[in-house]
Design an enzyme around this catalytic site. Structure first.
Site, short mmCIF file in Angstrom:
data_model
loop_
_atom_site.label_atom_id
_atom_site.label_comp_id
_atom_site.label_asym_id
_atom_site.label_seq_id
_atom_site.Cartn_x
_atom_site.Cartn_y
_atom_site.Cartn_z
CE LYS A 181 -9.53 0.11 5.70
NZ LYS A 181 -8.89 -0.38 6.95
CD GLU A 197 -2.98 1.10 2.27
OE1 GLU A 197 -3.68 2.10 2.49
OE2 GLU A 197 -3.15 0.00 2.86
#
Length: 413
Positions: free
Chosen positions: A240, A224
Site C-alpha cells: 500500500k 503482492e
C-alpha cells in the site's frame, strides 16, 4: 452448483507460461489431471468445497504447511500440487460480504482449482482457444495480433466521484479506508497467449504466470503475497503506497505521512486477519514499510507472519484472509459494502487470489496487476486505497499509472 472432476483430455492445451507459483522443479513435467469450478450463483461454502476437493485429490490442506519433513512421491502419475484461483467476489462471500456487481468476464469461475500430476517428460505449450481447440484440431489459423482501444467501465469524472463518496463515508464514520477499483476492456484478434506471457514477465512480478481454462485465461504480474504458508509459518505481505520509480519518487513515498498512515491501517487489518486463523500463534510484523520496485513504480510493502501451532485448515485460512485487506479497506465488511455500491462492474479476476498449493506449502498472490482474456476481449483493473486525505484527481492518475505497464505489455510495446 458446478463441482466437477474433468478428465485431462477435456482441457485445452496449456499455455507455455506456468501457473503462478508453480515450483520450478515441476515446470515442464507436470500435466493437468482434474479440476474444480464454483460460481457465486452455485451457493454453498466455496472455501469448504474447494478444500474438500483438494483433500480428496491427495493434498494436505487439512494440515497445511506442517508436512515439510515428509517425503512425497515424485514419479510419473503422482500428485505434484494444484493451481488455485479465487475471485474477489468469492473472497467477499467467504468473508460474509456482498458478492458485488456482475463480473465483466462471467465465463470465468469464481473459484477454480486444477490438480497437476507429475509426467514422464516435457509437455506441450500451446494456448487454449475460445472453443477449447488448438489450431491443429480446428483447422483454423489465427490472424496477427491486434488490440483495439480500451473502453473503461467508468469515466475519470465518475472515478473521482467515487473517491469523494468514500471520503464522505469516512466523514460519517462508516469506514476508515476503502479501496476503489476501475475496469476497462479492449477487443482483440489473434492468439492472446504471447500478450499474456508478456504481462507475466513484467519486472517485479513475484507471481508472474498464466492460468487457463476452456475459452479463458488469467495472466498476473502481481508482486503482492496474499498468503503464504511455508516452513511452519503463515505470511502475508500487504502493499500500500505508490510513487514513480525515481529517486525523488522514493523519497516522497518514504516521507509521505498520508501513505504511511494508510499503509499502517492495512497492516493492522492484516494482523487482525491472521490472528483469527485457527491454528496460528502470535502475529508479528517482521518488516514495516519497505520500498520495493514493480516496473516503473515504487511500492511500500510490509511482512506479517505467525507460527503454525496446530492443524491449519485451508478453508479457515481462505475465510480469514479473502479478500485481501489492501484491496478492500477497513473495517473489511463495511468497506466491501461501499465497494459493492460504488463500483459499476464486478472485480472479476482482479483483487482475488491466485497461486499454488503443494504438499508442504501454499503460496497465493493477490491478483493486482492481473488481466483476463475471454474469446473476444481483454479485461484489466486498477485502483487504489482511499482515505480522508485522498485527492480525487491524484487517485485517478495513480490508477492510470498502475494500468499503463499492463496495457503496454498487452499491446507489445
Amino acid at each position: 452448483m458446478v463441482h466437477e472432476i474433468v478428465p485431462t483430455d477435456h482441457f485445452p492445451t496449456p499455455p507455455s507460461v506456468p501457473p503462478p507459483g508453480a515450483p520450478a522443479s515441476c515446470q515442464g513435467r507436470h500435466r493437468a489431471s482434474t479440476r474444480f469450478e464454483w460460481f457465486c450463483c452455485d451457493g454453498g461454502d466455496p472455501a469448504k468445497l474447494v478444500a474438500d476437493f483438494l483433500a480428496g485429490n491427495g493434498l494436505s490442506v487439512r494440515n497445511t504447511g506442517r508436512t515439510a519433513t515428509q517425503v512425497h512421491p515424485t514419479g510419473a502419475g503422482t500428485v505434484c500440487g494444484a493451481a488455485l484461483y479465487v475471485s474477489a467476489a468469492a473472497g467477499s462471500v467467504m468473508a460474509g460480504g456482498p458478492a458485488g456487481p456482475p463480473s465483466p468476464v462471467p465465463g470465468i469461475p469464481d473459484v477454480y482449482a486444477v490438480v497437476y500430476l507429475h509426467g514422464s517428460g516435457l509437455g506441450g505449450s500451446q494456448a487454449p482457444w475460445p472453443d477449447g481447440e488448438t489450431p491443429a484440431q480446428s483447422g483454423s489459423v489465427r490472424p496477427p495480433w491486434w488490440l483495439g482501444e480500451w473502453t473503461p467501465s467508468w469515466t475519470p469524472k465518475e472515478h473521482a466521484a467515487a473517491v469523494d463518496a468514500v471520503r464522505a463515508a469516512i466523514g460519517r464514520g462508516d469506514v476508515y479506508q476503502v479501496n476503489v477499483v476501475g475496469h476497462a476492456s479492449a477487443p482483440y484478434r489473434g492468439d492472446p497467449m504471447p500478450a499474456l506471457g508478456r504481462v507475466a514477465a513484467l519486472p517485479g512480478a513475484r507471481y508472474g504466470g498464466v492460468l487457463a481454462g476452456e475459452g479463458w485465461a488469467i495472466a498476473t504480474a502481481s508482486p503482492e503475497t496474499l498468503i503464504e504458508v511455508r516452513d511452519g509459518r503463515v505470511i502475508t505481505r500487504p502493499i500500500k503506497g505508490t510513487r514513480p520509480a525515481t529517486r525523488p519518487g522514493r523519497a516522497e513515498l518514504l516521507a509521505s505521512a498520508k501513505e504511511r498512515a494508510e499503509h499502517i491501517m492495512i497492516v493492522d487489518l492484516e494482523r487482525n486477519d491472521l490472528a483469527h486463523v485457527p491454528g496460528v500463534g502470535p502475529v508479528t510484523v517482521d518488516e514495516l514499510f519497505a520500498v520495493r520496485r514493480w516496473v516503473d513504480l515504487w511500492q511500500a510493502e510490509s511482512v506479517i507472519s505467525a507460527p503454525i501451532e496446530s492443524d491449519l485448515d485451508l478453508a479457515d485460512l481462505l475465510r480469514a484472509v479473502c479478500p485481501g485487506g489492501s484491496v478492500t479497506g477497513a473495517p473489511k465488511l463495511a468497506a466491501l459494502t461501499e465497494i459493492s455500491a460504488l463500483e459499476p462492474v464486478g472485480r472479476g479476476v482482479s483483487m482475488g487470489g491466485i497461486g499454488w498449493i503443494g504438499h508442504d506449502h501454499l503460496d497465493l498472490a493477490l491478483t493486482i496487476r492481473t488481466v483476463a482474456a475471454d474469446g473476444t476481449h481483454l479485461h484489466a483493473w486498477a485502483g487504489g486505497g482511499i482515505t480522508w486525505d485522498s485527492d480525487p484527481t491524484a487517485e485517478v492518475e495513480e490508477a492510470a499509472a498502475k494500468a499503463a505497464p499492463i496495457r503496454a505489455a498487452l499491446a507489445g510495446l
